[in-house]
Every structure is written in C-alpha cells, then in structure tokens.
Design a protein around this motif. Sequence first.
Motif, PDB file in Angstrom:
ATOM      1  N   HIS A   1       0.871  -1.180   0.000  1.00 20.94           N
ATOM      2  CA  HIS A   1       0.000   0.000   0.000  1.00 20.94           C
ATOM      3  C   HIS A   1       0.905   1.226   0.000  1.00 20.94           C
ATOM      4  O   HIS A   1       1.938   1.252   0.667  1.00 20.94           O
ATOM      5  CB  HIS A   1      -0.888   0.001   1.236  1.00 20.94           C
TER       6      HIS A   1
ATOM      7  N   GLU B   1      -2.771  -0.533  -7.956  1.00 21.32           N
ATOM      8  CA  GLU B   1      -3.923   0.207  -8.475  1.00 21.32           C
ATOM      9  C   GLU B   1      -3.638   1.686  -8.706  1.00 21.32           C
ATOM     10  O   GLU B   1      -4.208   2.290  -9.622  1.00 21.32           O
ATOM     11  CB  GLU B   1      -5.105   0.064  -7.516  1.00 21.32           C
ATOM     12  N   VAL B   2      -2.780   2.289  -7.882  1.00 21.05           N
ATOM     13  CA  VAL B   2      -2.581   3.746  -7.964  1.00 21.05           C
ATOM     14  C   VAL B   2      -1.192   4.142  -8.435  1.00 21.05           C
ATOM     15  O   VAL B   2      -0.924   5.332  -8.635  1.00 21.05           O
ATOM     16  CB  VAL B   2      -2.868   4.420  -6.597  1.00 21.05           C
TER      17      VAL B   2
END
Length: 248
Positions: free
Chosen positions: A199, A220-221
Amino acid sequence: MMNTARKIWLIGVGTGNPAHVTIEGMRALRDAALILVPHKGQGKDDLAEIRYRIIAASGSQAKIVHFEYPKRDPGLPYQERVASWHDEIARRWQAAIAAAQTDGPIALLVWGDPSLYDSTLRIAARLQPKPAVQVVPGITAIQALTAAHAIPLNVVNGSVHITTGRRLRADGIPQGEDTVVVMLDGQCSFQSLDPEGVHIWWGAYLGSDKQRLIEGPLGEVGNDIVQTRAAAREKHGWIMDIYLLRIG
C-alpha cells in the motif's frame, strides 16, 4: 571576513508553509544579521519566493543575499558528483558571506529538517574557518506526509526504514521491514517493486496550496502517481514529493 566565532543557523522550515515554521525558527530569523537564499535557476523561482515569504512572515530585518545554486556534473560517479557539488556550494556560501560584509549570525532556510536527508550540515562543515553551527529543527516531510494522510508512521511493534529512490531501486524493500519511507526519488522507484501486498501513501507540495495526495494499493494507484507527478512537475517547473510504503 568570517572568524571562528561567527554563528551559522540552519533553520528547518518544514515543507514551505510559513505556519509550519517553529517559534524558535521565526526567532532565529529575526535575530540573524544575514540570511542566504539560494536561487535554483529558471523554472524554480517558486522555491526562492517561498523562502522570501517565510522571512517576511518572521519580521526579520536581516540583510538578505542570494546566490546561484550550482548544477551537479552528470559525468562524474555518484559519490564524487555529490562531493564536488557540495564543495562548490560551500564556495558560493563563502563568497556570499564575504561580499555581504556583515557581522552577527548567518541564517539559511532548510527544507524539512537539517538533520534528515539534507546535506546542509555537510556543506557547512566545509567552510573555512569553521563557524559555530546551530540547527533549529523543523517539521520533516515525513511528518507532513503522515499528517496529511492522517496515518501513523509505524504499525504496532513495527520498525520504519527510511531510504532514497536510488537505494530502493538497488536493494528493494529490506527483508522483514513493514514500513518504508522513500525520499529524494525523481524516478518513481516504486515501479521496480512487486506491488502485491504493498500500500502506498504519496504526497507532493505538502502543506501548500499545491498539495497533492494519492493513496491506495500500489498496483492500483502507481500509474496515477507517475502521471500526476509528471504533470505537476511540468506545470510548476519543480516538485518535492515523498511516499510511504506499507507491506502486508
């Protein structure tokens, strides 16, 4: 001419928000006789302007002298390149101080805190004769990042590893570490990692009206961060960013 009794104050000014400068830092700026302000070249005028705004907010009446920041020699090996760059910065400090012809303490405004991932102390040590150096601590980019995202720096009973983009690309995430803070990364080195279970909390221009924040699973980012960073740097001509990785 500077003598051994001359004081140099290295004042941490956080991420550029005058409200983040400590009362001690503001007092040091007011008490300084001379403030040196680096100019980093075309497209980076904002960096000097932020320093001037902080000085104005302090109410300082010190003499302000600017000097041009040198560029690193890309043809040299990394360690030699940095050492040569620091030598030249120290020479420019010395020349600016001599030309100012003032007595009393000299102040330099340092992004974040002079004791964390900053070379100002190493540069000051090169001055001859050696001045009396005092560090006025400031808010670090790490503090600004975790505050902006409203997260703790560490997990319960967990360690924190602080590194650079260069070291992250070379070494990856050290085995057994669950929190890694990455500073000085112009290449978005998180792209070299296996994103599974990672993360990321990313921030740029922290504490300013330009502040940008992105967080989420790295897979995802990650691309969003790369694109956002490139667009912001293109728009403003410079960028200061930092990110925290949490594993597991």
